[in-house]
Design a protein around this motif. Structure first.
Motif, PDB file in Angstrom:
ATOM      1  N   ILE A  35      -8.742  -2.858  -8.395  1.00  0.00           N
ATOM      2  CA  ILE A  35      -9.163  -4.215  -8.020  1.00  0.00           C
ATOM      3  C   ILE A  35     -10.618  -4.188  -7.565  1.00  0.00           C
ATOM      4  CG2 ILE A  35      -8.901  -6.011  -6.244  1.00  0.00           C
ATOM      5  CD1 ILE A  35      -5.894  -5.670  -6.433  1.00  0.00           C
TER       6      ILE A  35
ATOM      7  N   ASN B  76      -6.442 -10.788   5.973  1.00  0.00           N
ATOM      8  CA  ASN B  76      -4.991 -10.654   5.827  1.00  0.00           C
ATOM      9  C   ASN B  76      -4.221 -11.229   7.012  1.00  0.00           C
ATOM     10  OD1 ASN B  76      -4.215  -7.703   3.787  1.00  0.00           O
ATOM     11  ND2 ASN B  76      -4.820  -9.762   3.259  1.00  0.00           N
TER      12      ASN B  76
ATOM     13  N   PHE C 107      -0.663  -5.455  -8.938  1.00  0.00           N
ATOM     14  CA  PHE C 107      -0.715  -5.113  -7.517  1.00  0.00           C
ATOM     15  C   PHE C 107       0.412  -5.839  -6.768  1.00  0.00           C
ATOM     16  CE2 PHE C 107      -2.863  -5.937  -3.270  1.00  0.00           C
ATOM     17  CZ  PHE C 107      -2.919  -4.613  -2.856  1.00  0.00           C
TER      18      PHE C 107
ATOM     19  N   SER D  86      -5.166 -14.244   2.270  1.00  0.00           N
ATOM     20  CA  SER D  86      -6.504 -13.664   2.341  1.00  0.00           C
ATOM     21  C   SER D  86      -7.420 -14.785   2.781  1.00  0.00           C
ATOM     22  CB  SER D  86      -6.866 -13.140   0.951  1.00  0.00           C
ATOM     23  OG  SER D  86      -7.760 -12.076   1.060  1.00  0.00           O
TER      24      SER D  86
ATOM     25  N   PHE E 233      -5.243  -0.992  -5.891  1.00  0.00           N
ATOM     26  CA  PHE E 233      -6.301  -1.651  -5.112  1.00  0.00           C
ATOM     27  C   PHE E 233      -7.680  -1.057  -5.437  1.00  0.00           C
ATOM     28  CE2 PHE E 233      -8.810  -2.493  -1.182  1.00  0.00           C
ATOM     29  CZ  PHE E 233      -8.988  -3.842  -1.428  1.00  0.00           C
TER      30      PHE E 233
ATOM     31  N   TYR F 236     -13.604  -9.244  -8.482  1.00  0.00           N
ATOM     32  CA  TYR F 236     -13.343  -9.007  -7.059  1.00  0.00           C
ATOM     33  C   TYR F 236     -14.675  -8.725  -6.362  1.00  0.00           C
ATOM     34  CZ  TYR F 236     -11.012  -7.712  -2.776  1.00  0.00           C
ATOM     35  OH  TYR F 236     -10.608  -7.672  -1.470  1.00  0.00           O
TER      36      TYR F 236
ATOM     37  N   TYR G  37      -8.550 -13.447  -7.190  1.00  0.00           N
ATOM     38  CA  TYR G  37      -7.141 -13.163  -6.896  1.00  0.00           C
ATOM     39  C   TYR G  37      -6.225 -13.463  -8.080  1.00  0.00           C
ATOM     40  CZ  TYR G  37      -8.828 -12.293  -2.289  1.00  0.00           C
ATOM     41  OH  TYR G  37      -9.508 -11.736  -1.246  1.00  0.00           O
TER      42      TYR G  37
ATOM     43  N   GLU H 112       1.073 -12.464   0.501  1.00  0.00           N
ATOM     44  CA  GLU H 112      -0.245 -12.163   1.083  1.00  0.00           C
ATOM     45  C   GLU H 112      -1.038 -13.415   1.385  1.00  0.00           C
ATOM     46  OE1 GLU H 112      -3.260 -10.413  -1.522  1.00  0.00           O
ATOM     47  OE2 GLU H 112      -3.738  -8.961   0.034  1.00  0.00           O
TER      48      GLU H 112
ATOM     49  N   ALA I 252     -12.658  -7.406   3.464  1.00  0.00           N
ATOM     50  CA  ALA I 252     -12.080  -8.703   3.806  1.00  0.00           C
ATOM     51  C   ALA I 252     -10.775  -8.489   4.570  1.00  0.00           C
ATOM     52  CB  ALA I 252     -11.849  -9.520   2.541  1.00  0.00           C
ATOM     53  N   ASN I 253     -10.694  -7.368   5.280  1.00  0.00           N
ATOM     54  CA  ASN I 253      -9.432  -7.004   5.938  1.00  0.00           C
ATOM     55  C   ASN I 253      -8.946  -8.032   6.960  1.00  0.00           C
ATOM     56  OD1 ASN I 253      -8.709  -4.602   4.647  1.00  0.00           O
ATOM     57  ND2 ASN I 253     -10.174  -3.431   5.859  1.00  0.00           N
TER      58      ASN I 253
ATOM     59  N   TYR J 175       0.791  -1.230   0.000  1.00  0.00           N
ATOM     60  CA  TYR J 175       0.000   0.000   0.000  1.00  0.00           C
ATOM     61  C   TYR J 175       0.825   1.283   0.000  1.00  0.00           C
ATOM     62  CZ  TYR J 175      -3.536  -3.490   0.756  1.00  0.00           C
ATOM     63  OH  TYR J 175      -4.331  -4.597   0.605  1.00  0.00           O
TER      64      TYR J 175
ATOM     65  N   THR K 294      -4.530  -7.679 -10.451  1.00  0.00           N
ATOM     66  CA  THR K 294      -3.980  -8.223  -9.200  1.00  0.00           C
ATOM     67  C   THR K 294      -2.498  -8.568  -9.392  1.00  0.00           C
ATOM     68  OG1 THR K 294      -6.167  -9.171  -8.795  1.00  0.00           O
ATOM     69  CG2 THR K 294      -4.387  -9.893  -7.357  1.00  0.00           C
TER      70      THR K 294
END
Ligand code: AVJ
Length: 321
Positions: A43, A165, A215, A283, A40, A49, A205, A281, A161-162, A32, A212
């Motif tokens: 995305i 992570n 990203f 998810s 993002f 997504y 994803y 990452e 969907a934080n 980020y 992505t």
């Protein structure tokens, strides 16, 4: 040792630690930077997504039911949003609350000061009567502020969907921390992306537009710029993979050949074998057993589930007894 600027120090420390591990790994907050924030956003606009649109649907159709829950106690509240991001979805809720003359204040936090500034500026225009002040960039600072404040009723929000992570273990520690900062009657409103058809998750994803992919690869571009590294971006590929058993959607950067990378700021030369990975990452996708167990171990009650029409995603309201 090189003397590092404050801003690059955490990045350098994360890279130094992560690229000397076996297998190699980098924390996903490194995505980020300004460019990563912008990717993002793209995305979230692409059809594959789904989480963004699911939560948007929940807010659109159930905003009044959510407001009823938030105001059931009959006293004003402070809405503390962790990881607010650009807050576009949240704005839908905030606008409804304001339109209904709800007595509340909005306190967003995010690890990216950049998106927080954008959010603040937009809210000043779109909802001028809303009292809103970003309290802190770090979750821990926000939690401490809330824990020490016995005067106000607090509602924590951790949307999208934080929570995904975090690994399940980290998620439990995080929810425990949140619950520890809450006072009796305080609420937590949290988004969970659910286990579903693995093909749907895989496509989210590993999109056909390559968004992505860019990203994930942008992380290396960032390290080239901020740490004077010389990653050859064409010599790495985006490799996402969903495990339906654990619910973990994992992303990797895979080295396409045998190569050395020099990182000026950390004085490291990092060797990559052909096909060696950097895990960038996780998810995590949840099922109800996992969610109930999280709540039980943190001593939180589940008040209500808010699901989208396909039951891909849920925002769940928890209460501190
Ligand atoms: C911002 C963590 C919710 O995990 O779905 C999207 C980030 N990574 N596509 C997610 C992300 C790749 C996103 N979160």
């Amino acid at each position: 040792m090189v003397i590092l600027e404050n801003k690059t120090a955490p990045v350098a420390a994360a890279v130094m630690a992560g690229l000397t591990r076996k297998p190699k790994q980098l924390p996903s907050w490194l995505f980020y930077d300004e460019q990563g924030d912008a990717i993002f956003q793209s995305i979230m606009r692409m059809p594959e997504y789904y989480p963004t649109r699911c939560e948007y649907e929940i807010f659109q159709k159930q905003k009044e039911a959510i407001r009823q829950q938030f105001t059931a106690a009959g006293t004003p509240f402070r809405l503390v949003e962790l990881g607010a991001g650009d807050g576009l979805k949240t704005e839908l809720l905030l606008k409804h609350f304001v339109d209904q003359h709800t007595d509340f204040e909005y306190w967003p936090t995010d690890i990216s000061p950049n998106v927080l500034a954008i959010l603040q500026e937009r809210l000043e225009h779109s909802l001028p009567t809303l009292t809103s002040s970003p309290i802190a960039h770090r979750h821990e600072d926000a939690l401490r502020t809330v824990a020490e404040d016995h005067e106000h009723r607090h509602i924590f929000m951790f949307l999208g969907a934080n929570i995904g992570n975090y690994s399940l273990l980290e998620a439990q520690a995080f929810v425990n921390n949140l619950a520890g900062a809450m006072h009796a009657g305080d609420l937590l409103f949290m988004g969970f992306d659910l286990k579903k058809d693995p093909r749907v998750i895989q496509a989210a994803y590993d999109d056909p537009h390559g968004i992505t992919r860019s990203f994930n690869l942008n992380l290396l571009t960032r390290l080239n710029r901020e740490l004077g590294a010389n990653f050859d971006i064409d010599a790495f590929e985006h490799a996402p993979y969903y495990d339906p058993e654990t619910g973990a959607a994992k992303s990797y950067l895979v080295s396409l050949r045998n190569q050395d990378v020099h990182i000026e700021a950390t004085h490291q030369i990092i060797h990559f074998n052909a096909w060696e990975t950097i895990h960038t990452e996780v998810s995590l996708k949840y099922d109800l057993t996992m969610i109930e167990s999280l709540a039980r171990k943190a001593n939180l009650e589940i008040v209500r589930h808010f699901a989208d029409s396909r039951d891909y995603f849920r925002d769940i309201l928890f209460r501190k007894p």
